[in-house]
Write a protein that holds these residues in place. Structure first.
Motif, PDB file in Angstrom:
ATOM      1  N   ASP A 102       0.849  -1.186   0.000  1.00  0.00           N
ATOM      2  CA  ASP A 102       0.000   0.000   0.000  1.00  0.00           C
ATOM      3  C   ASP A 102       0.889   1.242   0.000  1.00  0.00           C
ATOM      4  O   ASP A 102       1.732   1.416   0.896  1.00  0.00           O
ATOM      5  N   GLN A 131      -2.744  -1.720  -2.422  1.00  0.00           N
ATOM      6  CA  GLN A 131      -3.612  -0.573  -2.684  1.00  0.00           C
ATOM      7  C   GLN A 131      -2.710   0.629  -2.942  1.00  0.00           C
ATOM      8  O   GLN A 131      -1.999   1.081  -2.041  1.00  0.00           O
ATOM      9  N   HIS A 151      -2.015   4.514  -4.917  1.00  0.00           N
ATOM     10  CA  HIS A 151      -2.547   5.758  -5.462  1.00  0.00           C
ATOM     11  C   HIS A 151      -1.415   6.482  -6.176  1.00  0.00           C
ATOM     12  O   HIS A 151      -0.387   6.794  -5.571  1.00  0.00           O
ATOM     13  N   THR A 171      -5.339  -2.898  -6.354  1.00  0.00           N
ATOM     14  CA  THR A 171      -6.341  -1.832  -6.337  1.00  0.00           C
ATOM     15  C   THR A 171      -5.607  -0.522  -6.568  1.00  0.00           C
ATOM     16  O   THR A 171      -4.808  -0.089  -5.721  1.00  0.00           O
ATOM     17  N   THR A 192      -5.684   3.610  -7.833  1.00  0.00           N
ATOM     18  CA  THR A 192      -6.325   4.872  -8.197  1.00  0.00           C
ATOM     19  C   THR A 192      -5.310   5.727  -8.922  1.00  0.00           C
ATOM     20  O   THR A 192      -4.207   5.978  -8.412  1.00  0.00           O
TER      21      THR A 192
END
Length: 275
Positions: free
Chosen positions: A38, A65, A67, A90, A92
């Motif tokens: 992450d 995760q 970003h 995951t 973004t």
């Protein structure tokens, strides 16, 4: 985290970062990069992640995760798929640009998604794939919001391709335009057996042998959107705007017009679409 003095500094910083950290990135960082935890990478002053034609510019591992914000991802060249991004987790992607990446042996010139991908306020442009999804190839769950997908080229699904049943694409307040499917179907969007929803968006200026704007074999819902000015090169019946090869197509408060050689094919197969 500056790459101005050392272009190779980012991957070691990713490796040593703790899960949940945010790395502020500046300069042009040389990759490719692998993220297996992450993590947030936030660009400062035009930060660039450069894959140097040595693999997917960014690979996100299963379970991670991630970003990516305010970054340009470029010059990826994947051995199999996902020139710019290969997402297995995951991800973004916000306020970023994925451009000039290639998948010369497979799908996903810009992005190959096998997990959950959200694209917000971003641009996916001028990417190339030998297989499906010149811009984005989706084998998972994809949301594109307030973004542009344009100038991409793939064998089919020039802008976006959605593959199997259970895999979903949602396009909201976005533009999919001037993409090309060189060999088969779906200049703007190709949907094989999955589900695609286009809402408050525009699909225009795309080209393919069949389904210049959208080619559908699964479930397609178009709401408050425009499919205009697309072209299919396969002659009469090839569906300049929308080609319904199977499945269902639902138009709600939408416009399909100005496409060649016709707006929808087969004629009469899409309720509310004429000419």
């Amino acid at each position: 985290m500056s790459c101005e003095a050392n272009p190779n500094a980012l991957q070691p910083a990713i490796t040593t970062a703790s899960p949940g950290d945010t790395l502020l990135v500046s300069g042009t960082c040389t990759g490719p990069f692998t993220i297996g935890k992450d993590l947030t990478l936030s660009g400062v002053s035009g930060a660039v992640l450069d894959g140097k034609q040595a693999g997917s510019t960014v690979t996100v591992g299963s379970g991670a995760q991630v970003h990516l914000d305010h970054l340009t991802l470029t010059h990826g060249r994947a051995a199999s798929f996902g020139g710019g991004v290969n997402n297995q987790g995951t991800l973004t992607l916000s306020r970023s640009t994925v451009t000039d990446n290639r998948a010369p042996s497979g799908p996903g010139g810009g992005v190959h998604n096998q997990g959950t991908l959200t694209v917000i306020g971003s641009t996916v442009r001028d990417n190339y794939s030998l297989g499906a999804g010149g811009g984005i190839n989706n084998n998972g769950r994809l949301t594109v919001r307030d973004s542009s997908v344009f100038g991409n080229s793939g064998d089919n699904g020039g802008g976006i391709f959605n593959y199997l049943a259970g895999q979903t694409v949602t396009v909201i307040h976005s533009a999919v335009h001037h993409n090309t499917a060189r060999v088969r179907d779906g200049g703007g969007i190709g949907n094989n057996l999955g589900e695609v929803t286009v809402s408050g968006s525009a699909v225009y200026g795309n080209t393919a042998p069949s389904g210049g704007g959208i080619w559908n074999g699964g479930t397609l819902k178009v709401t408050r959107s425009k499919v205009v000015g697309n072209a299919a090169t396969g002659g009469p019946g090839s569906g300049g705007g929308i080609h319904r090869a199977g499945g269902t197509v639902t138009l709600t408060q939408s416009v399909v017009r100005g496409n060649t050689p016709e707006n929808c094919a087969p004629l009469g197969s899409v309720q509310g679409c004429t000419g």
